[in-house]
Design an enzyme around this catalytic site. Structure first.
Site, PDB file in Angstrom:
ATOM      1  N   ASP A 163      -1.383 -14.170 -12.457  1.00  0.00           N
ATOM      2  CA  ASP A 163      -0.917 -12.961 -11.777  1.00  0.00           C
ATOM      3  C   ASP A 163      -0.487 -11.970 -12.857  1.00  0.00           C
ATOM      4  O   ASP A 163      -0.695 -12.220 -14.046  1.00  0.00           O
ATOM      5  CB  ASP A 163       0.233 -13.277 -10.807  1.00  0.00           C
ATOM      6  CG  ASP A 163       0.236 -12.351  -9.593  1.00  0.00           C
ATOM      7  OD1 ASP A 163       0.574 -11.157  -9.766  1.00  0.00           O
ATOM      8  OD2 ASP A 163      -0.100 -12.789  -8.481  1.00  0.00           O
ATOM      9  N   HIS A 217      -2.933  -7.624  -9.172  1.00  0.00           N
ATOM     10  CA  HIS A 217      -2.273  -8.866  -9.600  1.00  0.00           C
ATOM     11  C   HIS A 217      -2.798  -9.361 -10.947  1.00  0.00           C
ATOM     12  O   HIS A 217      -2.954 -10.564 -11.162  1.00  0.00           O
ATOM     13  CB  HIS A 217      -2.407  -9.950  -8.522  1.00  0.00           C
ATOM     14  CG  HIS A 217      -1.630  -9.637  -7.282  1.00  0.00           C
ATOM     15  ND1 HIS A 217      -0.275  -9.835  -7.186  1.00  0.00           N
ATOM     16  CD2 HIS A 217      -2.029  -9.112  -6.086  1.00  0.00           C
ATOM     17  CE1 HIS A 217       0.141  -9.459  -5.980  1.00  0.00           C
ATOM     18  NE2 HIS A 217      -0.902  -9.014  -5.303  1.00  0.00           N
ATOM     19  N   GLU A 287      -3.781  -6.247  -2.058  1.00  0.00           N
ATOM     20  CA  GLU A 287      -2.700  -5.377  -2.551  1.00  0.00           C
ATOM     21  C   GLU A 287      -3.115  -4.501  -3.743  1.00  0.00           C
ATOM     22  O   GLU A 287      -2.358  -4.308  -4.687  1.00  0.00           O
ATOM     23  CB  GLU A 287      -1.468  -6.225  -2.886  1.00  0.00           C
ATOM     24  CG  GLU A 287      -0.917  -6.929  -1.661  1.00  0.00           C
ATOM     25  CD  GLU A 287       0.327  -7.749  -1.920  1.00  0.00           C
ATOM     26  OE1 GLU A 287       1.185  -7.821  -1.018  1.00  0.00           O
ATOM     27  OE2 GLU A 287       0.458  -8.319  -3.015  1.00  0.00           O
TER      28      GLU A 287
END
Length: 528
Positions: A163, A217, A287
């Site tokens: 991440d 990420h 995201e």
């Protein structure tokens, strides 16, 4: 593999003795208080496998038939487990272990004398996600997680391994990734450790499924590009104030206009597929923060130079182009062979964009939105032939219900805590039926469009000291839902849950406590 499964089963029997922790093993039973007849009873176990499948795949046959037949004098119980694959036999041994209990009065094991069980899972995908990038989890604890999955017939360990926070995955081709991205040299998953973990899971009927989340990420581990002639591989690294550029700090997204970034992706995919099985890969894909790209001069200049704008749809298209090129690199890493890829629900996988940009023959969509409040994407995906995995946040995010770690809220974003009862009652088929009706939902299930489900434990507030009590025994409630898809509610499972929690303790895990011990001794009397 059968010999290894039998060895594991024998260890279960030893663990049933309350004094097992003393290290005396079988000797604990040799001083049993029971009669000679108690001590002289034996079981004989026969294991039979029809097909040579040795890899957990979507759709693999995990069914089994277990039969216990006593001899005329009841001194011998013959046990037969027949299955089409090794994984069915393994599950049969797991069930057999649950038909055996320690008798504290005699100091011996007791077993159901006669039974026939024919069993198979309702869903082919039954998993737990563990995030090891935000906080590093040692391999030994990941093995304990796999142990727990196997005790509950869960078959997928979804490993969110990288991440923005860290890059602990050792890359053979790109060693700079961990040099820049690991928290320390001690917090790296070596190639040997990861290969060993894959085999450890396989023996226990668990697939280790890696997730390389992109294009968002990502961050730490990607900083080395400019100093090595690769340009900006990632952008918005640690940009502040973070809410303008990402969903949580630190920020970072891949640079989709940098051709060399795709070469790096290709090398990473080759490293992943050298270690993990090559039939299924999780590509993340959630995201993406468009303002990150919109505030990066080289990206906006490229868009304008190529006759595009800097509006939302321009960035969606850029994201889709990234995804197409990234999957191409993954396929090339797999020697040109197509493999199924999993993506999270997102702007790219919503009603407006999914059919335009993502093929239903290539992509499986993992649903993390609220099943009943934000779940309109679910019937849309099913109607358009997408295979789905349910991880809806309302009952199946196990990191919810704790204090906030960022921002000014008093509780974390997905509070409240999700109790095992809520975990148990969450039915993917019923969620779909809420939108389509029962008949259409059942048809979608039979057509293989609902593969199963998965609970997620994101690790912002988790490390090896707390992970087990946050997963177990709630993970057992998930397991029963996905294995048998019961029509009954949680209250019929309460006694089993309390008893099974004790079984997990006997096997060395650290599950959370459900009730006072009195309730365990007085089954059903604590249920209102």
């Amino acid at each position: 593999m059968l010999k290894q499964a039998a060895k594991i089963f024998k260890s279960y029997l030893l663990e049933m003795h309350p004094d097992n922790s003393n290290g005396n093993g079988l000797s604990n039973f040799l001083i049993a208080k029971g009669s000679a007849n108690d001590k002289n009873r034996k079981i004989s176990i026969s294991l039979s496998v029809v097909w040579p499948d040795t890899v957990v795949k979507i759709g693999v046959d995990e069914s089994y038939t277990l039969a216990l037949i006593p001899s005329n004098d009841a001194k011998l119980i013959q046990v037969s487990i027949i299955a089409n694959t090794y994984f069915g036999v393994r599950h049969g041994l797991e069930t057999l272990s649950q038909l055996i209990a320690f008798n504290d009065d005699t100091g011996t094991l007791t077993i159901v004398q006669q039974a026939t069980i024919t069993d198979k899972p309702a869903f082919t995908y039954r998993g737990i996600l563990m995030d090891t990038a935000r906080n590093f989890i040692p391999i030994s604890y990941l093995k304990r997680l796999i142990d727990g999955l196997s005790y509950n017939k869960l078959n997928m360990f979804h490993w969110h391994i990288t991440d923005t926070h860290s890059f602990p995955f050792q890359s053979k081709r790109l060693p700079l990734m961990t040099q820049y991205g690991a928290y320390s040299s001690r917090k790296i998953y070596t190639i040997e450790e990861m290969k060993d973990l894959v085999e450890y899971g396989r023996i226990r009927g668990v697939k280790v499924l890696p997730e390389f989340d992109a294009p968002a990420h990502v961050g730490h581990g990607w900083e080395w590009g400019p100093s090595n002639g690769f340009g900006n591989l990632a952008v918005c690294l640690e940009s502040r104030p973070w809410p303008l550029y990402c969903v949580e700090p630190p920020c970072g997204q891949l640079n989709p206009i940098n051709d060399k970034m795709y070469n790096v992706l290709g090398d990473l995919f080759k490293d992943f597929l050298d270690i993990f099985e090559n039939d299924l890969f999780h590509m993340g894909g959630d995201e993406v923060h468009f303002n990150c790209w919109n505030t990066t001069d080289e990206i906006t200049k490229w868009l304008i130079d190529n006759g595009r704008g800097v509006q939302k749809e321009d960035f969606v298209q850029l994201w889709a182009e990234f995804q197409e090129r990234a999957y191409g690199q993954l396929k090339d890493a797999n020697n040109g062979k197509k493999l199924d890829a999993i993506l999270w629900t997102s702007e790219l996988a919503n009603e407006e964009h999914v059919t335009k940009y993502l093929s239903n023959s290539t992509y499986i969509i993992q649903i993390w939105s609220n099943g009943y409040e934000e779940g309109k994407i679910i019937p849309f995906l099913i109607k358009n032939g997408y295979r789905t995995i349910f991880s809806n946040v309302d009952p199946w995010y196990f990191d919810c219900g704790y204090g906030a770690w960022v921002g000014d809220a008093s509780n974390n974003w997905c509070s409240p805590y999700k109790g095992w009862q809520q975990v148990y009652t969450n039915s993917p088929i019923k969620i779909l039926a809420n939108y389509t009706g029962e008949d259409e939902a059942e048809e979608a299930y039979k057509a293989g469009l609902i593969l199963g489900g998965e609970a997620a434990l994101w690790s912002e507030q988790v490390d090896e000291q707390s992970m087990e009590s946050k997963i177990w025994p709630r993970g057992a409630a998930l397991a029963e839902r996905l294995w048998s898809n019961p029509s009954t509610d949680w209250y019929t499972a309460e006694g089993r849950m309390v008893h099974h929690r004790e079984r997990l303790v006997d096997r060395g895990l650290h599950p959370d406590m459900l009730q006072p011990e009195w309730c365990h001794h007085n089954d059903k009397l604590c249920h209102g």
